[in-house]
Design a protein around this motif. Structure first.
Motif, PDB file in Angstrom:
ATOM      1  N   SER A   1      -7.594   0.292  -0.531  1.00  0.00           N
ATOM      2  CA  SER A   1      -8.343   0.837  -1.665  1.00  0.00           C
ATOM      3  C   SER A   1      -7.566   0.773  -2.972  1.00  0.00           C
ATOM      4  O   SER A   1      -8.153   0.816  -4.061  1.00  0.00           O
ATOM      5  CB  SER A   1      -8.745   2.287  -1.377  1.00  0.00           C
ATOM      6  N   SER A   2      -6.248   0.682  -2.885  1.00  0.00           N
ATOM      7  CA  SER A   2      -5.427   0.656  -4.094  1.00  0.00           C
ATOM      8  C   SER A   2      -5.190  -0.758  -4.621  1.00  0.00           C
ATOM      9  O   SER A   2      -4.515  -0.923  -5.638  1.00  0.00           O
ATOM     10  CB  SER A   2      -4.069   1.308  -3.809  1.00  0.00           C
TER      11      SER A   2
ATOM     12  N   ASP B   1      -6.896  -3.286  -6.239  1.00  0.00           N
ATOM     13  CA  ASP B   1      -7.222  -3.643  -7.614  1.00  0.00           C
ATOM     14  C   ASP B   1      -6.660  -2.633  -8.607  1.00  0.00           C
ATOM     15  O   ASP B   1      -6.316  -2.999  -9.738  1.00  0.00           O
ATOM     16  CB  ASP B   1      -8.742  -3.747  -7.780  1.00  0.00           C
ATOM     17  N   MET B   2      -6.550  -1.405  -8.209  1.00  0.00           N
ATOM     18  CA  MET B   2      -6.113  -0.349  -9.117  1.00  0.00           C
ATOM     19  C   MET B   2      -4.683  -0.573  -9.605  1.00  0.00           C
ATOM     20  O   MET B   2      -4.339  -0.264 -10.747  1.00  0.00           O
ATOM     21  CB  MET B   2      -6.218   1.012  -8.418  1.00  0.00           C
ATOM     22  N   CYS B   3      -3.818  -1.127  -8.729  1.00  0.00           N
ATOM     23  CA  CYS B   3      -2.405  -1.284  -9.057  1.00  0.00           C
ATOM     24  C   CYS B   3      -1.994  -2.730  -9.311  1.00  0.00           C
ATOM     25  O   CYS B   3      -0.935  -2.980  -9.877  1.00  0.00           O
ATOM     26  CB  CYS B   3      -1.545  -0.719  -7.920  1.00  0.00           C
ATOM     27  N   ARG B   4      -2.810  -3.661  -8.930  1.00  0.00           N
ATOM     28  CA  ARG B   4      -2.436  -5.074  -8.955  1.00  0.00           C
ATOM     29  C   ARG B   4      -2.308  -5.623 -10.362  1.00  0.00           C
ATOM     30  O   ARG B   4      -3.221  -5.518 -11.177  1.00  0.00           O
ATOM     31  CB  ARG B   4      -3.473  -5.873  -8.157  1.00  0.00           C
TER      32      ARG B   4
ATOM     33  N   TYR C   1       2.796  -6.944  -8.741  1.00  0.00           N
ATOM     34  CA  TYR C   1       2.708  -6.065  -9.906  1.00  0.00           C
ATOM     35  C   TYR C   1       2.769  -6.813 -11.237  1.00  0.00           C
ATOM     36  O   TYR C   1       2.394  -6.275 -12.280  1.00  0.00           O
ATOM     37  CB  TYR C   1       3.825  -5.017  -9.852  1.00  0.00           C
TER      38      TYR C   1
ATOM     39  N   HIS D   1      -0.688  -4.975 -13.157  1.00  0.00           N
ATOM     40  CA  HIS D   1      -0.861  -4.118 -14.325  1.00  0.00           C
ATOM     41  C   HIS D   1       0.454  -3.773 -15.021  1.00  0.00           C
ATOM     42  O   HIS D   1       0.453  -2.964 -15.946  1.00  0.00           O
ATOM     43  CB  HIS D   1      -1.551  -2.801 -13.916  1.00  0.00           C
TER      44      HIS D   1
ATOM     45  N   SER E   1       0.833  -1.212   0.000  1.00  0.00           N
ATOM     46  CA  SER E   1       0.000   0.000   0.000  1.00  0.00           C
ATOM     47  C   SER E   1       0.864   1.257   0.000  1.00  0.00           C
ATOM     48  O   SER E   1       0.494   2.279  -0.601  1.00  0.00           O
ATOM     49  CB  SER E   1      -0.944   0.000   1.207  1.00  0.00           C
TER      50      SER E   1
ATOM     51  N   ASP F   1      -5.635 -11.518  -7.530  1.00  0.00           N
ATOM     52  CA  ASP F   1      -6.851 -11.514  -6.716  1.00  0.00           C
ATOM     53  C   ASP F   1      -6.965 -12.783  -5.900  1.00  0.00           C
ATOM     54  O   ASP F   1      -7.501 -12.783  -4.786  1.00  0.00           O
ATOM     55  CB  ASP F   1      -8.082 -11.325  -7.598  1.00  0.00           C
TER      56      ASP F   1
ATOM     57  N   ASN G   1       2.244   1.557  -3.566  1.00  0.00           N
ATOM     58  CA  ASN G   1       1.212   1.996  -4.506  1.00  0.00           C
ATOM     59  C   ASN G   1       1.080   3.513  -4.530  1.00  0.00           C
ATOM     60  O   ASN G   1       0.751   4.104  -5.567  1.00  0.00           O
ATOM     61  CB  ASN G   1      -0.136   1.358  -4.149  1.00  0.00           C
ATOM     62  N   GLN G   2       1.329   4.142  -3.412  1.00  0.00           N
ATOM     63  CA  GLN G   2       1.269   5.602  -3.355  1.00  0.00           C
ATOM     64  C   GLN G   2       2.438   6.262  -4.084  1.00  0.00           C
ATOM     65  O   GLN G   2       2.365   7.435  -4.460  1.00  0.00           O
ATOM     66  CB  GLN G   2       1.260   6.072  -1.898  1.00  0.00           C
TER      67      GLN G   2
END
Length: 523
Positions: free
Chosen positions: A82-83, A85-88, A63, A90, A29, A70, A32-33
Protein backbone atom coordinates in the motif's frame (compact mmCIF):
# COMPACT_ATOMS: atom_id res chain seq x y z
CA UNK A 1 21.46 12.93 -12.43
CA UNK A 2 24.66 13.25 -10.41
CA UNK A 3 27.36 10.83 -9.39
CA UNK A 4 26.18 10.68 -5.80
CA UNK A 5 23.04 12.83 -5.83
CA UNK A 6 20.13 11.01 -7.48
CA UNK A 7 22.35 8.53 -9.35
CA UNK A 8 19.43 6.86 -11.10
CA UNK A 9 18.49 3.24 -11.58
CA UNK A 10 21.28 1.77 -13.70
CA UNK A 11 22.93 -0.31 -10.98
CA UNK A 12 19.67 -1.82 -9.78
CA UNK A 13 18.60 -2.40 -13.38
CA UNK A 14 21.72 -4.54 -13.87
CA UNK A 15 20.62 -6.72 -10.94
CA UNK A 16 17.15 -7.07 -12.49
CA UNK A 17 18.68 -7.99 -15.85
CA UNK A 18 21.00 -10.64 -14.38
CA UNK A 19 20.29 -14.34 -15.08
CA UNK A 20 19.34 -14.78 -11.42
CA UNK A 21 17.47 -12.10 -9.53
CA UNK A 22 15.73 -12.95 -6.26
CA UNK A 23 13.09 -10.38 -5.34
CA UNK A 24 13.96 -8.67 -2.05
CA UNK A 25 11.91 -5.52 -2.62
CA UNK A 26 9.79 -6.39 0.41
CA UNK A 27 12.54 -4.67 2.39
CA UNK A 28 11.25 -1.37 1.02
CA UNK A 29 7.90 -1.80 2.74
CA UNK A 30 9.70 -1.97 6.09
CA UNK A 31 11.74 1.14 5.30
CA UNK A 32 8.61 3.01 4.18
CA UNK A 33 7.23 2.59 7.68
CA UNK A 34 10.36 4.20 9.12
CA UNK A 35 10.49 7.21 6.80
CA UNK A 36 10.29 10.57 8.60
CA UNK A 37 10.06 8.91 12.02
CA UNK A 38 12.42 8.72 14.96
CA UNK A 39 13.31 5.22 13.70
CA UNK A 40 14.56 6.52 10.33
CA UNK A 41 18.17 5.57 11.13
CA UNK A 42 18.89 1.99 10.00
CA UNK A 43 22.21 0.12 10.06
CA UNK A 44 22.27 -3.34 8.47
CA UNK A 45 25.42 -5.45 8.82
CA UNK A 46 26.03 -8.65 6.86
CA UNK A 47 29.05 -10.72 5.72
CA UNK A 48 30.59 -10.11 2.33
CA UNK A 49 28.57 -11.23 -0.68
CA UNK A 50 25.29 -11.34 1.22
CA UNK A 51 23.55 -8.82 -1.03
CA UNK A 52 24.26 -5.59 0.88
CA UNK A 53 25.24 -3.51 -2.16
CA UNK A 54 22.34 -4.80 -4.25
CA UNK A 55 19.96 -3.74 -1.47
CA UNK A 56 21.59 -0.30 -1.31
CA UNK A 57 21.18 0.11 -5.09
CA UNK A 58 17.54 -0.99 -4.85
CA UNK A 59 16.79 1.49 -2.06
CA UNK A 60 18.48 4.28 -3.97
CA UNK A 61 16.52 3.57 -7.16
CA UNK A 62 13.22 3.34 -5.29
CA UNK A 63 13.43 6.70 -3.53
CA UNK A 64 15.33 8.63 -6.25
CA UNK A 65 12.97 11.29 -7.64
CA UNK A 66 14.63 11.08 -11.10
CA UNK A 67 13.66 7.41 -11.60
CA UNK A 68 10.41 6.10 -13.10
CA UNK A 69 9.86 3.52 -10.39
CA UNK A 70 6.39 2.50 -11.54
CA UNK A 71 8.03 0.79 -14.49
CA UNK A 72 11.24 -0.32 -12.75
CA UNK A 73 9.41 -2.17 -9.96
CA UNK A 74 6.61 -3.54 -12.12
CA UNK A 75 5.73 -7.08 -11.03
CA UNK A 76 7.96 -7.03 -7.93
CA UNK A 77 6.74 -7.61 -4.40
CA UNK A 78 6.83 -3.96 -3.33
CA UNK A 79 4.37 -3.02 -6.09
CA UNK A 80 1.61 -4.78 -4.13
CA UNK A 81 2.34 -2.83 -0.95
CA UNK A 82 0.00 0.00 0.00
CA UNK A 83 2.95 2.34 0.51
CA UNK A 84 4.39 1.77 -2.98
CA UNK A 85 3.17 4.94 -4.72
CA UNK A 86 3.07 7.07 -1.58
CA UNK A 87 6.85 6.82 -1.00
CA UNK A 88 8.23 5.97 -4.43
CA UNK A 89 10.60 8.44 -6.14
CA UNK A 90 9.73 11.42 -3.94
CA UNK A 91 13.18 12.21 -2.49
CA UNK A 92 16.62 13.46 -3.27
CA UNK A 93 18.94 10.51 -2.72
CA UNK A 94 22.60 10.58 -1.71
CA UNK A 95 24.16 7.22 -2.61
CA UNK A 96 27.63 6.94 -1.07
CA UNK A 97 30.16 4.09 -1.11
CA UNK A 98 32.66 4.97 1.63
CA UNK A 99 35.21 2.48 0.30
CA UNK A 100 35.60 4.54 -2.86
CA UNK A 101 36.52 7.65 -0.87
CA UNK A 102 38.84 5.74 1.47
CA UNK A 103 40.68 4.23 -1.50
CA UNK A 104 41.03 7.62 -3.18
CA UNK A 105 42.46 9.32 -0.08
CA UNK A 106 45.59 8.66 1.91
CA UNK A 107 43.87 8.79 5.29
CA UNK A 108 40.55 9.47 6.99
CA UNK A 109 41.11 13.22 6.75
CA UNK A 110 41.34 13.03 2.96
CA UNK A 111 38.33 10.70 2.85
CA UNK A 112 36.20 13.30 4.61
CA UNK A 113 37.54 16.16 2.49
CA UNK A 114 36.91 14.33 -0.78
CA UNK A 115 33.45 13.30 0.38
CA UNK A 116 32.51 16.89 1.20
CA UNK A 117 33.88 18.28 -2.06
CA UNK A 118 32.25 15.68 -4.30
CA UNK A 119 28.84 15.86 -2.64
CA UNK A 120 28.90 19.64 -2.70
CA UNK A 121 29.80 19.57 -6.40
CA UNK A 122 26.75 17.41 -7.11
CA UNK A 123 24.52 19.68 -5.03
CA UNK A 124 25.79 22.78 -6.81
CA UNK A 125 25.18 21.26 -10.26
CA UNK A 126 21.62 20.32 -9.30
CA UNK A 127 20.82 23.52 -7.43
CA UNK A 128 23.00 26.31 -8.86
CA UNK A 129 20.58 28.91 -7.54
CA UNK A 130 21.51 28.09 -3.96
CA UNK A 131 24.50 30.08 -2.79
CA UNK A 132 26.72 28.73 0.00
CA UNK A 133 29.81 30.57 1.16
CA UNK A 134 33.15 28.73 0.90
CA UNK A 135 34.13 26.91 4.07
CA UNK A 136 30.60 26.06 5.17
CA UNK A 137 29.92 22.46 6.19
CA UNK A 138 28.28 19.81 4.07
CA UNK A 139 25.51 19.70 6.65
CA UNK A 140 24.82 23.41 6.17
CA UNK A 141 24.64 22.97 2.39
CA UNK A 142 22.14 20.10 2.75
CA UNK A 143 20.02 22.14 5.15
CA UNK A 144 19.95 25.04 2.66
CA UNK A 145 18.81 22.70 -0.13
CA UNK A 146 16.10 21.28 2.11
CA UNK A 147 14.83 24.73 3.02
CA UNK A 148 14.76 25.66 -0.65
CA UNK A 149 13.03 22.53 -1.99
CA UNK A 150 11.05 21.38 1.07
CA UNK A 151 12.19 17.92 0.00
CA UNK A 152 14.10 15.66 2.41
CA UNK A 153 17.02 13.39 1.57
CA UNK A 154 17.30 9.63 1.68
CA UNK A 155 20.95 8.93 2.47
CA UNK A 156 22.28 5.48 1.57
CA UNK A 157 25.80 4.62 2.75
CA UNK A 158 27.48 1.39 1.65
CA UNK A 159 30.69 0.02 3.23
CA UNK A 160 30.14 2.40 6.12
CA UNK A 161 32.60 0.41 8.28
CA UNK A 162 35.59 0.44 5.89
CA UNK A 163 37.47 2.86 8.15
CA UNK A 164 36.97 0.55 11.15
CA UNK A 165 38.18 -2.45 9.13
CA UNK A 166 41.12 -0.90 7.29
CA UNK A 167 42.40 1.46 9.99
CA UNK A 168 42.04 -1.07 12.76
CA UNK A 169 44.59 0.40 15.17
CA UNK A 170 43.89 4.09 14.57
CA UNK A 171 41.36 4.94 17.26
CA UNK A 172 41.67 8.71 16.78
CA UNK A 173 40.89 8.37 13.05
CA UNK A 174 37.95 6.09 13.79
CA UNK A 175 36.52 8.52 16.33
CA UNK A 176 36.91 11.41 13.87
CA UNK A 177 35.05 9.42 11.22
CA UNK A 178 32.23 8.41 13.58
CA UNK A 179 31.88 11.98 14.82
CA UNK A 180 31.54 13.14 11.21
CA UNK A 181 28.75 10.63 10.59
CA UNK A 182 27.00 11.80 13.75
CA UNK A 183 27.20 15.46 12.72
CA UNK A 184 26.18 14.57 9.16
CA UNK A 185 23.07 12.60 10.13
CA UNK A 186 21.88 12.95 13.73
CA UNK A 187 18.84 15.12 14.40
CA UNK A 188 18.98 16.65 10.93
CA UNK A 189 15.67 17.79 9.51
CA UNK A 190 16.87 17.07 5.98
CA UNK A 191 17.13 13.33 6.71
CA UNK A 192 14.02 11.35 5.76
CA UNK A 193 15.92 8.05 5.98
CA UNK A 194 19.52 7.09 6.67
CA UNK A 195 20.37 3.55 5.62
CA UNK A 196 23.90 2.27 6.30
CA UNK A 197 25.26 -1.13 5.45
CA UNK A 198 28.55 -2.88 6.13
CA UNK A 199 30.07 -5.97 7.70
CA UNK A 200 30.45 -4.74 11.28
CA UNK A 201 27.83 -3.37 13.65
CA UNK A 202 28.43 0.19 14.82
CA UNK A 203 31.67 0.69 16.70
CA UNK A 204 31.44 1.20 20.45
CA UNK A 205 33.72 3.36 22.57
CA UNK A 206 33.03 2.50 26.18
CA UNK A 207 29.74 4.05 27.21
CA UNK A 208 29.89 6.56 24.33
CA UNK A 209 28.44 5.80 20.93
CA UNK A 210 28.64 8.52 18.30
CA UNK A 211 25.86 6.87 16.29
CA UNK A 212 23.45 5.81 19.00
CA UNK A 213 20.48 7.06 16.97
CA UNK A 214 20.74 4.00 14.67
CA UNK A 215 18.71 0.83 15.06
CA UNK A 216 21.01 -2.04 14.19
CA UNK A 217 20.15 -5.27 12.40
CA UNK A 218 22.97 -7.81 12.34
CA UNK A 219 23.75 -11.52 12.06
CA UNK A 220 23.24 -11.83 15.82
CA UNK A 221 19.97 -9.90 15.89
CA UNK A 222 18.44 -9.36 12.41
CA UNK A 223 14.97 -8.41 13.62
CA UNK A 224 12.47 -7.79 10.79
CA UNK A 225 15.33 -7.70 8.27
CA UNK A 226 15.97 -11.44 8.68
CA UNK A 227 14.44 -12.63 5.42
CA UNK A 228 16.49 -10.06 3.50
CA UNK A 229 19.81 -11.23 4.96
CA UNK A 230 20.21 -13.94 2.32
CA UNK A 231 18.22 -16.47 0.31
CA UNK A 232 15.48 -18.43 2.08
CA UNK A 233 14.96 -22.18 1.67
CA UNK A 234 11.98 -21.61 -0.62
CA UNK A 235 14.00 -19.28 -2.84
CA UNK A 236 16.90 -21.75 -3.09
CA UNK A 237 14.57 -24.67 -3.77
CA UNK A 238 12.99 -22.71 -6.63
CA UNK A 239 16.42 -21.97 -8.08
CA UNK A 240 17.45 -25.63 -7.80
CA UNK A 241 14.34 -26.66 -9.72
CA UNK A 242 14.98 -24.04 -12.41
CA UNK A 243 18.63 -25.05 -12.87
CA UNK A 244 18.10 -28.77 -12.22
CA UNK A 245 20.41 -28.83 -9.22
CA UNK A 246 19.98 -31.06 -6.18
CA UNK A 247 18.43 -29.09 -3.31
CA UNK A 248 19.74 -31.45 -0.62
CA UNK A 249 23.29 -30.88 -1.85
CA UNK A 250 22.74 -27.12 -1.99
CA UNK A 251 21.58 -27.30 1.62
CA UNK A 252 24.69 -29.24 2.63
CA UNK A 253 26.99 -26.71 0.97
CA UNK A 254 25.37 -23.35 1.69
CA UNK A 255 22.69 -23.63 4.40
CA UNK A 256 23.24 -23.34 8.13
CA UNK A 257 22.64 -19.69 8.87
CA UNK A 258 19.24 -19.44 10.51
CA UNK A 259 17.02 -16.91 12.25
CA UNK A 260 14.02 -17.70 14.50
CA UNK A 261 11.76 -15.43 12.46
CA UNK A 262 12.15 -17.22 9.13
CA UNK A 263 14.34 -20.32 9.47
CA UNK A 264 17.25 -21.15 7.18
CA UNK A 265 19.26 -18.56 5.27
CA UNK A 266 21.72 -19.33 2.45
CA UNK A 267 24.73 -17.41 1.17
CA UNK A 268 23.43 -15.60 -1.98
CA UNK A 269 26.77 -15.37 -3.78
CA UNK A 270 27.45 -19.08 -3.37
CA UNK A 271 23.99 -20.20 -4.46
CA UNK A 272 23.93 -17.97 -7.53
CA UNK A 273 27.41 -19.05 -8.65
CA UNK A 274 26.63 -22.73 -8.10
CA UNK A 275 23.46 -22.46 -10.17
CA UNK A 276 25.11 -20.57 -13.03
CA UNK A 277 28.13 -22.89 -13.14
CA UNK A 278 25.95 -25.92 -12.51
CA UNK A 279 28.50 -27.08 -9.96
CA UNK A 280 28.64 -26.97 -6.18
CA UNK A 281 31.85 -25.59 -4.73
CA UNK A 282 33.40 -22.90 -2.54
CA UNK A 283 32.40 -19.53 -3.97
CA UNK A 284 31.48 -17.15 -1.16
CA UNK A 285 34.83 -17.40 0.58
CA UNK A 286 36.80 -16.74 -2.59
CA UNK A 287 36.33 -13.11 -1.54
CA UNK A 288 38.40 -13.87 1.55
CA UNK A 289 41.25 -16.34 1.97
CA UNK A 290 41.67 -18.88 4.70
CA UNK A 291 44.62 -16.75 5.82
CA UNK A 292 42.13 -14.11 6.97
CA UNK A 293 40.37 -16.70 9.12
CA UNK A 294 43.69 -17.95 10.51
CA UNK A 295 44.52 -14.49 11.85
CA UNK A 296 41.62 -14.76 14.28
CA UNK A 297 41.61 -18.43 15.22
CA UNK A 298 45.36 -18.28 15.89
CA UNK A 299 44.91 -15.62 18.56
CA UNK A 300 46.19 -16.90 21.88
CA UNK A 301 43.12 -16.06 23.94
CA UNK A 302 42.36 -18.49 26.73
CA UNK A 303 40.07 -21.29 25.57
CA UNK A 304 39.89 -20.19 21.92
CA UNK A 305 41.88 -23.14 20.59
CA UNK A 306 39.66 -25.69 22.33
CA UNK A 307 36.59 -23.82 21.13
CA UNK A 308 37.75 -24.00 17.50
CA UNK A 309 38.46 -27.73 17.79
CA UNK A 310 34.99 -28.34 19.22
CA UNK A 311 33.42 -26.31 16.42
CA UNK A 312 35.30 -28.27 13.75
CA UNK A 313 34.13 -31.42 15.51
CA UNK A 314 30.55 -30.27 14.87
CA UNK A 315 29.78 -28.98 18.34
CA UNK A 316 27.81 -25.86 19.25
CA UNK A 317 29.16 -23.42 21.81
CA UNK A 318 27.21 -21.07 24.03
CA UNK A 319 28.81 -17.61 23.92
CA UNK A 320 28.22 -14.08 25.15
CA UNK A 321 28.07 -11.68 22.19
CA UNK A 322 27.44 -8.64 24.39
CA UNK A 323 31.09 -7.84 25.14
CA UNK A 324 32.14 -7.53 21.49
CA UNK A 325 33.42 -4.02 20.74
CA UNK A 326 32.38 -4.15 17.07
CA UNK A 327 35.90 -3.81 15.72
CA UNK A 328 38.60 -6.20 14.53
CA UNK A 329 41.26 -5.68 17.19
CA UNK A 330 39.64 -5.35 20.63
CA UNK A 331 39.29 -8.88 22.01
CA UNK A 332 38.96 -9.47 25.73
CA UNK A 333 37.75 -13.08 25.58
CA UNK A 334 37.45 -15.95 23.14
CA UNK A 335 33.76 -15.06 22.86
CA UNK A 336 34.71 -11.72 21.29
CA UNK A 337 36.66 -13.47 18.53
CA UNK A 338 33.83 -15.91 17.90
CA UNK A 339 31.37 -13.01 17.72
CA UNK A 340 33.52 -11.32 15.08
CA UNK A 341 33.51 -14.57 13.09
CA UNK A 342 29.69 -14.48 13.17
CA UNK A 343 29.69 -11.03 11.57
CA UNK A 344 32.29 -12.14 9.02
CA UNK A 345 30.11 -15.13 8.08
CA UNK A 346 32.48 -17.85 9.29
CA UNK A 347 30.13 -18.86 12.09
CA UNK A 348 26.36 -19.01 12.37
CA UNK A 349 24.50 -17.92 15.49
CA UNK A 350 21.48 -19.49 17.13
CA UNK A 351 19.83 -16.46 18.69
CA UNK A 352 17.43 -18.53 20.78
CA UNK A 353 20.09 -20.78 22.35
CA UNK A 354 22.87 -18.15 22.17
CA UNK A 355 25.12 -20.70 20.47
CA UNK A 356 27.61 -20.54 17.60
CA UNK A 357 28.45 -23.27 15.10
CA UNK A 358 30.06 -23.74 11.70
CA UNK A 359 27.13 -23.42 9.28
CA UNK A 360 27.89 -25.58 6.26
CA UNK A 361 30.35 -27.54 4.16
CA UNK A 362 31.66 -24.48 2.32
CA UNK A 363 32.68 -22.72 5.54
CA UNK A 364 33.84 -25.95 7.20
CA UNK A 365 36.34 -26.36 4.36
CA UNK A 366 37.72 -22.90 5.18
CA UNK A 367 38.28 -23.95 8.78
CA UNK A 368 39.95 -27.15 7.60
CA UNK A 369 42.23 -25.10 5.34
CA UNK A 370 43.00 -22.64 8.12
CA UNK A 371 44.13 -25.35 10.55
CA UNK A 372 46.07 -27.26 7.90
CA UNK A 373 49.01 -24.91 8.29
CA UNK A 374 50.82 -23.25 11.16
CA UNK A 375 50.44 -24.53 14.68
CA UNK A 376 47.39 -26.70 14.02
CA UNK A 377 49.18 -29.62 12.39
CA UNK A 378 47.83 -32.17 14.84
CA UNK A 379 44.23 -31.22 14.05
CA UNK A 380 44.99 -31.30 10.34
CA UNK A 381 46.36 -34.84 10.74
CA UNK A 382 43.21 -35.93 12.57
CA UNK A 383 41.05 -34.53 9.78
CA UNK A 384 43.16 -36.22 7.13
CA UNK A 385 43.03 -39.56 8.98
CA UNK A 386 39.25 -39.39 9.31
CA UNK A 387 38.69 -40.83 5.85
CA UNK A 388 40.53 -44.04 6.70
CA UNK A 389 38.68 -44.29 10.02
CA UNK A 390 35.36 -44.07 8.20
CA UNK A 391 36.40 -46.75 5.73
CA UNK A 392 37.53 -48.99 8.59
CA UNK A 393 34.08 -48.60 10.15
CA UNK A 394 32.41 -49.56 6.87
CA UNK A 395 34.67 -52.66 6.78
CA UNK A 396 33.72 -53.38 10.40
CA UNK A 397 37.42 -53.49 11.26
CA UNK A 398 37.09 -52.99 15.02
CA UNK A 399 40.82 -52.90 15.75
CA UNK A 400 41.46 -50.30 13.07
CA UNK A 401 38.60 -48.15 14.37
CA UNK A 402 39.89 -48.35 17.94
CA UNK A 403 43.37 -47.42 16.76
CA UNK A 404 42.04 -44.54 14.66
CA UNK A 405 40.08 -43.12 17.59
CA UNK A 406 43.13 -43.49 19.84
CA UNK A 407 45.23 -41.53 17.35
CA UNK A 408 42.58 -38.84 17.14
CA UNK A 409 42.62 -38.64 20.94
CA UNK A 410 46.38 -38.09 20.92
CA UNK A 411 46.00 -35.35 18.32
CA UNK A 412 43.37 -33.56 20.41
CA UNK A 413 44.83 -34.29 23.82
CA UNK A 414 44.50 -30.65 24.85
CA UNK A 415 40.79 -31.28 25.27
CA UNK A 416 39.89 -32.31 28.80
CA UNK A 417 39.29 -36.04 28.43
CA UNK A 418 37.46 -37.29 31.46
CA UNK A 419 33.89 -37.99 30.41
CA UNK A 420 31.71 -39.31 27.62
CA UNK A 421 31.10 -35.70 26.54
CA UNK A 422 34.81 -35.13 26.02
CA UNK A 423 35.05 -38.47 24.23
CA UNK A 424 32.25 -37.29 21.92
CA UNK A 425 34.34 -34.31 20.79
CA UNK A 426 37.18 -36.62 19.84
CA UNK A 427 34.86 -39.02 18.00
CA UNK A 428 33.15 -36.19 16.12
CA UNK A 429 36.50 -34.84 14.94
CA UNK A 430 37.74 -38.34 14.14
CA UNK A 431 34.71 -38.86 11.88
CA UNK A 432 35.12 -35.49 10.16
CA UNK A 433 35.05 -37.17 6.71
CA UNK A 434 31.64 -38.69 7.45
CA UNK A 435 29.96 -35.33 6.81
CA UNK A 436 30.46 -35.83 3.10
CA UNK A 437 28.22 -38.91 3.18
CA UNK A 438 26.01 -38.45 6.23
CA UNK A 439 23.77 -36.14 8.15
CA UNK A 440 25.32 -36.26 11.60
CA UNK A 441 23.30 -35.91 14.81
CA UNK A 442 24.42 -35.75 18.42
CA UNK A 443 22.16 -36.73 21.31
CA UNK A 444 19.37 -37.75 18.93
CA UNK A 445 16.09 -38.79 20.64
CA UNK A 446 15.69 -42.48 19.87
CA UNK A 447 13.83 -45.40 21.41
CA UNK A 448 14.08 -45.12 25.19
CA UNK A 449 16.76 -42.45 25.37
CA UNK A 450 19.21 -40.39 23.37
CA UNK A 451 21.74 -41.90 20.98
CA UNK A 452 25.18 -40.30 21.34
CA UNK A 453 25.87 -40.07 17.61
CA UNK A 454 23.71 -41.06 14.65
CA UNK A 455 24.92 -40.93 11.06
CA UNK A 456 22.12 -40.96 8.47
CA UNK A 457 23.20 -41.39 4.83
CA UNK A 458 22.54 -38.43 2.56
CA UNK A 459 20.15 -39.07 -0.30
CA UNK A 460 22.95 -39.37 -2.83
CA UNK A 461 24.82 -41.87 -0.61
CA UNK A 462 22.07 -44.30 0.39
CA UNK A 463 24.41 -47.19 -0.43
CA UNK A 464 26.32 -46.42 2.78
CA UNK A 465 25.24 -48.02 6.07
CA UNK A 466 23.52 -45.88 8.66
CA UNK A 467 25.44 -45.85 11.94
CA UNK A 468 24.38 -45.52 15.57
CA UNK A 469 27.39 -44.82 17.78
CA UNK A 470 27.31 -45.14 21.56
CA UNK A 471 30.24 -43.93 23.66
CA UNK A 472 31.35 -45.27 27.02
CA UNK A 473 33.96 -43.82 29.34
CA UNK A 474 35.53 -46.39 31.67
CA UNK A 475 33.15 -49.10 30.44
CA UNK A 476 33.38 -51.70 27.67
CA UNK A 477 32.48 -51.33 24.01
CA UNK A 478 30.23 -54.39 24.37
CA UNK A 479 28.27 -52.48 27.04
CA UNK A 480 27.82 -49.64 24.58
CA UNK A 481 26.40 -51.91 21.86
CA UNK A 482 24.15 -53.66 24.36
CA UNK A 483 22.74 -50.29 25.41
CA UNK A 484 21.99 -49.44 21.77
CA UNK A 485 19.93 -52.61 21.46
CA UNK A 486 18.25 -52.46 24.86
CA UNK A 487 17.19 -48.84 24.48
CA UNK A 488 16.19 -49.42 20.87
CA UNK A 489 18.15 -46.51 19.46
CA UNK A 490 17.83 -47.78 15.86
CA UNK A 491 14.18 -46.69 16.02
CA UNK A 492 15.53 -43.23 15.20
CA UNK A 493 16.27 -44.65 11.74
CA UNK A 494 12.78 -45.96 11.12
CA UNK A 495 12.20 -46.05 7.40
CA UNK A 496 15.87 -46.52 6.51
CA UNK A 497 16.05 -49.37 4.00
CA UNK A 498 19.77 -50.09 4.07
CA UNK A 499 22.14 -51.58 6.63
CA UNK A 500 22.44 -50.18 10.14
CA UNK A 501 25.71 -50.54 12.02
CA UNK A 502 25.70 -50.46 15.81
CA UNK A 503 29.05 -49.05 16.89
CA UNK A 504 30.24 -49.08 20.47
CA UNK A 505 33.40 -47.11 21.33
CA UNK A 506 34.89 -47.03 24.82
CA UNK A 507 37.83 -45.53 26.67
CA UNK A 508 39.35 -47.20 29.73
CA UNK A 509 40.80 -44.62 32.10
CA UNK A 510 43.50 -46.77 33.75
CA UNK A 511 44.81 -48.52 30.64
CA UNK A 512 44.20 -45.44 28.47
CA UNK A 513 42.97 -47.72 25.71
CA UNK A 514 40.07 -47.44 23.30
CA UNK A 515 37.92 -50.38 22.26
CA UNK A 516 35.43 -50.78 19.46
CA UNK A 517 32.58 -53.19 18.83
CA UNK A 518 30.58 -53.17 15.59
CA UNK A 519 27.43 -55.20 14.96
CA UNK A 520 24.89 -55.19 12.15
CA UNK A 521 21.33 -54.47 13.20
CA UNK A 522 18.70 -56.70 11.67
CA UNK A 523 15.99 -54.42 10.34
Amino acid sequence: MGIYLNPGMDKFQMALDSPIYVDKTGLLSILNQLLRTDQRYVCVSRPRRFGKTMAANMISAYYDRTVQGDRLFLGLEIEQDSSFDMCRNHFDVLRINMQEFLSAGRDVGELLQLLKEDLCDDLHEEYPEISVRPGRTLQYYLQKVYQHTKRQFVIVIDEWDCVIREHQDEQEAQERYLDFLRDFLKDKGYVALAYMTGILPIKKYGTHSALNMFDEYSMTDPGPMAQYAGFTSDEVQELCERYQMDFATAKQWYDGYAFPQIGDIYSPRSVVTAMLRHKFGTYWNQTETFQALRVYIDLGLNGLRDDVIRLIAGDRLRINTGTFSNDMTTFHTADDVLTLLIHLGYLAYDETEEQVYIPNKEVMMEFANAVSVGGWNEIARAIKASTELLRATWRRDEEAVAEGVANAHLETSQLTYHSETALAYTISLAYYAAREYYLCYRELPAGKGFADLVFVPRIQHMDKPAMVIELKWNKSAETAVRQIREKRYPLALKGHQGKIYLVGISYERKSKKHQCKIEVFDV
